[in-house]
Design an enzyme around this catalytic site. Structure first.
Site, PDB file in Angstrom:
ATOM      1  N   ARG B  15      14.773  58.093 -29.416  1.00  0.00           N
ATOM      2  CA  ARG B  15      14.264  57.675 -28.109  1.00  0.00           C
ATOM      3  C   ARG B  15      15.415  57.406 -27.126  1.00  0.00           C
ATOM      4  O   ARG B  15      15.722  58.239 -26.280  1.00  0.00           O
ATOM      5  CB  ARG B  15      13.370  56.418 -28.264  1.00  0.00           C
ATOM      6  CG  ARG B  15      12.496  56.127 -27.042  1.00  0.00           C
ATOM      7  CD  ARG B  15      13.178  55.403 -25.895  1.00  0.00           C
ATOM      8  NE  ARG B  15      13.724  54.102 -26.309  1.00  0.00           N
ATOM      9  CZ  ARG B  15      14.503  53.376 -25.527  1.00  0.00           C
ATOM     10  NH1 ARG B  15      14.819  53.796 -24.303  1.00  0.00           N
ATOM     11  NH2 ARG B  15      15.001  52.216 -25.952  1.00  0.00           N
ATOM     12  N   ASP B  16      16.108  56.303 -27.282  1.00  0.00           N
ATOM     13  CA  ASP B  16      17.165  55.955 -26.326  1.00  0.00           C
ATOM     14  C   ASP B  16      18.260  57.020 -26.349  1.00  0.00           C
ATOM     15  O   ASP B  16      18.874  57.317 -25.314  1.00  0.00           O
ATOM     16  CB  ASP B  16      17.757  54.587 -26.701  1.00  0.00           C
ATOM     17  CG  ASP B  16      18.574  53.962 -25.582  1.00  0.00           C
ATOM     18  OD1 ASP B  16      18.388  54.349 -24.415  1.00  0.00           O
ATOM     19  OD2 ASP B  16      19.415  53.098 -25.875  1.00  0.00           O
ATOM     20  N   HIS B 207      21.689  45.186 -29.029  1.00  0.00           N
ATOM     21  CA  HIS B 207      21.595  46.606 -28.675  1.00  0.00           C
ATOM     22  C   HIS B 207      22.828  46.909 -27.818  1.00  0.00           C
ATOM     23  O   HIS B 207      22.832  46.670 -26.609  1.00  0.00           O
ATOM     24  CB  HIS B 207      20.288  46.821 -27.900  1.00  0.00           C
ATOM     25  CG  HIS B 207      20.038  48.224 -27.452  1.00  0.00           C
ATOM     26  ND1 HIS B 207      19.124  49.050 -28.078  1.00  0.00           N
ATOM     27  CD2 HIS B 207      20.567  48.964 -26.442  1.00  0.00           C
ATOM     28  CE1 HIS B 207      19.089  50.229 -27.476  1.00  0.00           C
ATOM     29  NE2 HIS B 207      19.965  50.198 -26.471  1.00  0.00           N
ATOM     30  N   HIS B 209      25.912  49.224 -26.261  1.00  0.00           N
ATOM     31  CA  HIS B 209      26.443  50.536 -25.909  1.00  0.00           C
ATOM     32  C   HIS B 209      27.966  50.483 -26.007  1.00  0.00           C
ATOM     33  O   HIS B 209      28.569  49.431 -25.839  1.00  0.00           O
ATOM     34  CB  HIS B 209      25.980  50.939 -24.507  1.00  0.00           C
ATOM     35  CG  HIS B 209      24.551  51.414 -24.491  1.00  0.00           C
ATOM     36  ND1 HIS B 209      24.141  52.520 -23.825  1.00  0.00           N
ATOM     37  CD2 HIS B 209      23.440  50.919 -25.098  1.00  0.00           C
ATOM     38  CE1 HIS B 209      22.832  52.695 -24.002  1.00  0.00           C
ATOM     39  NE2 HIS B 209      22.386  51.732 -24.756  1.00  0.00           N
ATOM     40  N   CYS B 240      21.961  55.775 -20.319  1.00  0.00           N
ATOM     41  CA  CYS B 240      20.862  55.399 -19.420  1.00  0.00           C
ATOM     42  C   CYS B 240      21.077  56.060 -18.071  1.00  0.00           C
ATOM     43  O   CYS B 240      22.141  55.924 -17.475  1.00  0.00           O
ATOM     44  CB  CYS B 240      20.804  53.883 -19.253  1.00  0.00           C
ATOM     45  SG  CYS B 240      19.601  53.339 -18.025  1.00  0.00           S
ATOM     46  N   ASN B 249      25.241  55.002 -26.810  1.00  0.00           N
ATOM     47  CA  ASN B 249      24.883  53.926 -27.725  1.00  0.00           C
ATOM     48  C   ASN B 249      25.940  53.897 -28.821  1.00  0.00           C
ATOM     49  O   ASN B 249      26.565  54.905 -29.144  1.00  0.00           O
ATOM     50  CB  ASN B 249      23.540  54.225 -28.398  1.00  0.00           C
ATOM     51  CG  ASN B 249      22.352  54.056 -27.477  1.00  0.00           C
ATOM     52  OD1 ASN B 249      21.771  53.001 -27.384  1.00  0.00           O
ATOM     53  ND2 ASN B 249      21.990  55.125 -26.775  1.00  0.00           N
TER      54      ASN B 249
END
Lengths: 300, 300
Positions: B15-16, B207, B209, B240, B249
């Site tokens: 997803r991300d 989370h 990056h 993003c 990430n």
């Protein structure tokens, strides 16, 4: 946690960073690199090495670099020396101090410098005999302190033993090197749990490679042990030719960014340092390996 | 230091990691990615997002991925949902759980999802109304917890306030996201000094990056606060689109390597995970961003 208020950064880019470059790098480009690092606020720079140019051709112009660069009295311009002949060459061009090296691994010493640990200390002792007469400070490197590409895990007791011998000879500081970057916070803790109580944090420097992306985490771990001297290489220049997969000293920019965020003083201007890293990366015709430099460029 | 004995890794790569890829990625490739992650031992995977395909075309095939992939009962296959319509789509294809999102920064929320923090909570509340009826677990994301590309530093009190609201609504966990990777051990400490005493470490996930190379150091810092849930993305996929310079990430492989070295259990087989990362990197026709994967390949 007792973090240091200030960290001394040692830029090893001109030496450890450039020593394995295949293309010749001019005296002019190296002088610009050293002077740029000083302009950015670095006070400790490993400028070159007085080793056999047959084996390390990239360092063959170290004399000229040492002679042509402008110097500040407040900056230490260090040279790496493998033996007393190298020491005499370094002394002739007024290196501020010298660095000697051995490894915590017998297998690595054999492959890297073709001698045992004990034999490497014979060379180091003869360097000391000369350096002490000249009142030149000596730093010691201990390669493979967190693992060896040939023999795997390294016992922290072996690292301690080699560090102790270097300090007993008169090194003012030992730089424990994760030559292949295999170390983690786990192995760093196991090592420092052994070294710091025995030696004190003030004589220990960390020299981390970022091959496995672990360098900043390992350095942050070391800071918690009170270690306040960190080796790094502008633009992440570097690697070791005898250690497979070892490309990449941790980038000085990335260390400075982290230390700034932690409120730890370095005296370094990050924007200037990034420009210096971009300049040498331009000379090498490849992107910087500093994540911070790349991030700042993409944000601009 | 009280490190967790075991860490739950959440792979957000499908997803991300993939949401901003320009080239379409087939259902087949995404299914292979999810199934590969399960084969490597991941038990929590963010499979897709039920967002407007006009804005995030790469996620348009999330339904098909959810329907075609093989499932293990022991694995949680999560979907990101922005609103109750997205929630209904996720439920229709039997997402194991859903994730909702907001930010600690008003400016980022306006740019990213075109609403204020309060307005984002209206959407989240309507998702909760449906999810609680269906007994579907909900995770909350808090973007920009360590800094915002538009408004700079973020007050830890703002992050705490948003986390508390998400937990009060019924999120079983809040994932505090360093969306642009600007955080350091310093800002992470300041944040966790505020969050952990107020919320407890067991409901907090990190989370991170790796835009500025700080992610592993920041995660190692979080582990020292007892945090035992870490988001990562195989091969370092991701970024993003609304956050300049946010590519990357942290790579799951790099986190696993660090945790292995620290003796912290993850249940993940690193060699298998590296192969999964190489497979998706092959699909994307670019090198993996995992330093560990690159290092292992160069050593081979």
């Amino acid at each position: 946690m007792s973090l240091p208020a200030r960290v001394k950064l040692v830029d090893v880019g001109p030496r450890d960073g450039l020593q394995n470059e295949a293309q010749p790098i001019s005296v002019q480009a190296k002088v610009a690199l050293v002077e740029g690092l000083v302009a950015a606020g670095l006070t400790h720079i490993e400028v070159g090495a007085f080793v056999n140019p047959t084996w390390v051709p990239q360092m063959a112009n170290s004399e000229q670099v040492m002679q042509k660069m402008a110097r500040l009295a407040s900056v230490s311009y260090r040279a790496l020396v493998p033996n007393v002949q190298g020491y005499q060459r370094a002394k002739a061009v007024h290196a501020s101090e010298v660095a000697v090296f051995t490894a915590a691994s017998e297998a690595f010493n054999q492959k890297n410098i073709n001698c045992s640990i004990d034999e490497s200390f014979q060379r180091i002792e003869s360097i000391f005999a000369a350096a002490q007469q000249d009142n030149v400070a000596v730093r010691g490197y201990v390669s493979c302190a967190l693992g060896c590409p040939y023999s795997g895990d390294i016992d922290p007791a072996s690292v301690l033993s080699v560090c102790q011998r270097l300090l007993d000879l008169g090194c003012y500081e030992v730089s424990v090197a994760d030559t292949t970057g295999v170390g983690t916070v786990g192995s760093m803790q196991r090592l420092l749990d052994r070294l710091v109580p025995a030696l004190g944090s003030e004589v220990i420097a960390l020299h981390c490679h970022d091959t496995y992306g672990q360098a900043l985490a390992n350095i942050a771990c070391g800071l918690q042990y009170g270690i306040a001297t960190i080796d790094a290489s502008v633009a992440g220049l570097g690697g070791c030719p005898y250690a497979p997969g070892s490309n990449g000293n941790v980038a000085t920019e990335d260390v400075v960014y982290m230390l700034n965020g932690m409120g730890i003083q370095t005296g370094i201007d990050l924007a200037t340092l990034i420009r210096v890293g971009e300049q040498i990366s331009g000379v090498l015709q490849r992107p910087s390996r500093s994540r911070v430099a790349l991030a700042f460029r993409s944000v601009k």
